[in-house]
Write a protein that holds these residues in place. Structure first.
Motif, short mmCIF file in Angstrom:
data_model
loop_
_atom_site.label_atom_id
_atom_site.label_comp_id
_atom_site.label_asym_id
_atom_site.label_seq_id
_atom_site.Cartn_x
_atom_site.Cartn_y
_atom_site.Cartn_z
N ILE A 4 0.85 -1.19 0.00
CA ILE A 4 0.00 0.00 0.00
C ILE A 4 0.89 1.24 0.00
CG2 ILE A 4 -1.95 -1.09 1.19
CD1 ILE A 4 -0.71 0.41 3.74
N GLU A 5 0.30 2.39 -0.32
CA GLU A 5 1.06 3.64 -0.27
C GLU A 5 1.05 4.19 1.15
OE1 GLU A 5 1.18 6.34 -3.84
OE2 GLU A 5 -0.86 5.53 -3.95
N VAL A 6 2.23 4.55 1.63
CA VAL A 6 2.38 5.08 2.98
C VAL A 6 3.32 6.28 2.95
CG1 VAL A 6 2.06 2.80 4.02
CG2 VAL A 6 4.37 3.61 3.54
N TYR A 7 3.42 6.93 4.09
CA TYR A 7 4.46 7.94 4.28
C TYR A 7 4.98 7.79 5.70
CZ TYR A 7 0.78 10.74 6.55
OH TYR A 7 -0.22 11.18 7.37
N ILE A 8 6.17 8.32 5.92
CA ILE A 8 6.84 8.23 7.21
C ILE A 8 6.80 9.60 7.86
CG2 ILE A 8 9.02 7.69 8.38
CD1 ILE A 8 7.74 5.34 6.80
N LYS A 9 6.45 9.62 9.14
CA LYS A 9 6.54 10.86 9.90
C LYS A 9 6.71 10.51 11.38
CE LYS A 9 1.83 12.04 11.22
NZ LYS A 9 0.84 13.09 11.30
N GLU A 10 6.94 11.52 12.18
CA GLU A 10 7.11 11.33 13.61
C GLU A 10 5.81 10.77 14.20
OE1 GLU A 10 9.67 11.39 16.82
OE2 GLU A 10 10.15 12.06 14.79
N SER A 11 5.95 9.75 15.02
CA SER A 11 4.83 9.15 15.74
C SER A 11 4.95 9.56 17.19
CB SER A 11 4.88 7.63 15.61
OG SER A 11 3.93 7.02 16.44
N GLU A 12 3.93 10.15 17.73
CA GLU A 12 4.01 10.70 19.08
C GLU A 12 4.53 9.67 20.08
OE1 GLU A 12 1.11 12.79 22.36
OE2 GLU A 12 0.59 12.97 20.24
N GLY A 13 5.69 9.95 20.64
CA GLY A 13 6.27 9.10 21.66
C GLY A 13 6.92 7.82 21.16
N LYS A 14 6.99 7.61 19.84
CA LYS A 14 7.52 6.35 19.32
C LYS A 14 8.62 6.53 18.28
CE LYS A 14 3.40 3.60 20.04
NZ LYS A 14 2.70 2.43 19.58
#
Length: 125
Positions: A4-14
């Motif tokens: 699937i199409e995704v993007y990467i970004k900051e995940s709160e606390g992870k």
């Protein structure tokens, strides 16, 4: 490998996380191991690796039986949750367990497939 199409970004606390670019209906295959694209390392070959390579395996690979496996794409940034929106199907594919909305983080329960989970579960952020 992600399907699937995704993007990467900051995940709160992870740290970094994987987020849906489009709506994903329940039952959609999110990720599957693709021989020749993704990689696996037999446990007997770990001694041939240097410390940097071993640290990478510790962080981004999972263990099943005598092999360590890793996706060779953004799937390595999928974070753990005990209440994930994905599940493993009978073929070992990561599948949407619920509808996943645009911009929603994709989460897995590592304990369902990683034989080493107990050794690092308390270190998860």
């Amino acid at each position: 490998m992600l399907t699937i199409e995704v993007y990467i970004k900051e995940s709160e606390g992870k740290g970094l996380g994987v987020f849906a670019k489009n709506f994903i209906p329940k039952g959609t295959i999110i990720c599957q191991f693709v021989e020749g694209f993704d990689t696996k390392v037999h446990v007997k070959n770990l001694d041939e690796l240097n410390d940097i390579q071993k640290k990478f395996i510790d962080k981004y690979f999972w263990r099943e039986d005598d092999y360590y496996y890793s996706s060779c794409d953004h799937a390595i940034f999928i974070n753990h949750s005990y209440t994930p929106n994905t599940i493993l199907d009978d073929d070992g594919n990561v599948v949407a367990n619920f509808d996943i909305n645009v911009d929603e983080e994709i989460l897995e329960n590592y304990s369902l497939y990683d034989l080493d989970f107990d050794s690092y579960k308390n270190e998860l952020i």
